[in-house]
Design a protein around this motif. Structure first.
Motif, PDB file in Angstrom:
ATOM      1  N   ILE A   1       0.852  -1.190   0.000  1.00  0.00           N
ATOM      2  CA  ILE A   1       0.000   0.000   0.000  1.00  0.00           C
ATOM      3  C   ILE A   1       0.886   1.237   0.000  1.00  0.00           C
ATOM      4  O   ILE A   1       1.452   1.615   1.030  1.00  0.00           O
ATOM      5  N   ASN A   2       1.044   1.834  -1.161  1.00  0.00           N
ATOM      6  CA  ASN A   2       1.780   3.088  -1.293  1.00  0.00           C
ATOM      7  C   ASN A   2       1.116   3.945  -2.363  1.00  0.00           C
ATOM      8  O   ASN A   2       0.213   3.491  -3.076  1.00  0.00           O
ATOM      9  N   SER A   3       1.551   5.187  -2.476  1.00  0.00           N
ATOM     10  CA  SER A   3       0.893   6.132  -3.387  1.00  0.00           C
ATOM     11  C   SER A   3       1.006   5.684  -4.839  1.00  0.00           C
ATOM     12  O   SER A   3       0.045   5.806  -5.609  1.00  0.00           O
ATOM     13  N   THR A   4       2.171   5.166  -5.228  1.00  0.00           N
ATOM     14  CA  THR A   4       2.371   4.734  -6.610  1.00  0.00           C
ATOM     15  C   THR A   4       1.381   3.635  -6.979  1.00  0.00           C
ATOM     16  O   THR A   4       0.744   3.678  -8.052  1.00  0.00           O
ATOM     17  N   ASN A   5       1.228   2.660  -6.123  1.00  0.00           N
ATOM     18  CA  ASN A   5       0.330   1.547  -6.422  1.00  0.00           C
ATOM     19  C   ASN A   5      -1.132   1.968  -6.419  1.00  0.00           C
ATOM     20  O   ASN A   5      -1.935   1.443  -7.205  1.00  0.00           O
ATOM     21  N   ILE A   6      -1.490   2.915  -5.563  1.00  0.00           N
ATOM     22  CA  ILE A   6      -2.875   3.388  -5.552  1.00  0.00           C
ATOM     23  C   ILE A   6      -3.158   4.227  -6.794  1.00  0.00           C
ATOM     24  O   ILE A   6      -4.252   4.161  -7.362  1.00  0.00           O
ATOM     25  N   ARG A   7      -2.179   5.001  -7.245  1.00  0.00           N
ATOM     26  CA  ARG A   7      -2.362   5.720  -8.519  1.00  0.00           C
ATOM     27  C   ARG A   7      -2.660   4.734  -9.644  1.00  0.00           C
ATOM     28  O   ARG A   7      -3.501   4.998 -10.518  1.00  0.00           O
TER      29      ARG A   7
END
Length: 296
Positions: free
Chosen positions: A148-154
């Protein structure tokens, strides 16, 4: 203290910040978060690459952080000079000379400074050897193999996976925008739409297709179905974002601001053989969205 950009304010960010607030209260000191504007990726990214788009605008980042119990949020301007500073130099000039730091709470994968060389472990070593602060390193949050990190959520948002994005942020992805004049084709189909110009040109645009959404406008909330795409049935050639507010007739809204929350990807945008075929599909989409339970 903690440092970061906190785009998307996902479960990993929340774990760090809630622990920071808890530690500060235990030690009877202030909790401080330093974030950056513009986002450092905008400055350091290779200009030949496609510009990165973000989950949140700066205003939205601050809104997310403001309800966490933090005592102070510091917005540090970020430019090429800042990007070229070694992590320890940044720490010395911009933090230690200005703030009496008792400790840091920081995610295990967080890095800062030139070429992102200052890691959480390096920060801990500096605290022990030179500055006298302690560092609590928070382990990253994952769901099985999904980090769960910003890159993967983008990536989830860019591929239309709104349920998972909502799960990992604890809230739906949303987009603010202004109602602008469109071609008014929706009226002829008995599906009038509001054409939306996003408030932030740097915000990520979800995958083209049809979505079940909530529309917040004029202090009221409605169900809607949003289409993102080029309207191929009418030979469109540019991307549009338009939303049909279900079972409501909303007039005189040009120039008004609205906020859309994205809950579910319904289908890909399609080219239909006739307007009647399109209308039949829109009726199916409307029925589906009306029956879908949208929980915040």
């Amino acid at each position: 203290m903690t440092i970061g950009t906190f785009d998307g304010f996902h479960l990993g960010h929340q774990k760090v910040i809630f622990r920071l607030v808890e530690r500060a209260r235990e030690d009877q000191v202030k909790s401080i978060l330093i974030t950056f504007a513009p986002h450092p990726r905008e400055i350091v990214q290779n200009p030949s690459r496609e510009p990165i788009r973000f989950i949140n605008s700066l205003e939205e980042r601050i809104q997310n952080l403001a309800v966490t119990g933090l005592d102070y949020i510091v917005i540090q301007p970020f430019n090429q000079y800042m990007a070229n500073l070694e992590g320890e130099v940044f720490l010395e000039r911009y933090i230690m000379k200005r703030i009496r730091v008792k400790g840091f709470v920081i995610g295990e994968s967080h890095t800062f400074g030139k070429d992102r060389k200052c890691t959480a472990q390096r920060l801990k070593a500096l605290g022990n050897q030179k500055y006298g602060f302690d560092v609590e390193i928070i382990s990253r949050v994952s769901d099985g193999d999904f980090i769960i990190n910003s890159t993967n959520i983008r990536h989830l948002i860019a591929t239309g996976n709104m349920e998972s994005a909502k799960k990992y942020m604890n809230k739906p992805f949303h987009m603010k925008g202004r109602v602008i004049s469109g071609e008014k084709r929706g009226r002829t189909l008995s599906f009038p739409t509001l054409n939306i110009l996003p408030s932030s040109p740097k915000k990520i645009i979800p995958k083209e297709g049809v979505y079940c959404v909530k529309v917040h406008i004029q202090r009221k909330t409605f169900k809607g179905m949003c289409n993102i795409g080029t309207r191929p049935t009418f030979e469109g050639n540019h991307l549009t974002i338009e939303v049909h507010v279900i079972d409501q007739e909303l007039n005189n809204l040009y120039g008004r601001e609205l906020d859309m929350e994205f809950f579910h990807y319904v289908r890909e945008e399609m080219k239909f053989n006739s307007v009647d075929d399109l209308k039949k599909q829109l009726e199916k989409d409307k029925k589906y969205c009306k029956e879908l339970k949208l929980e915040d």
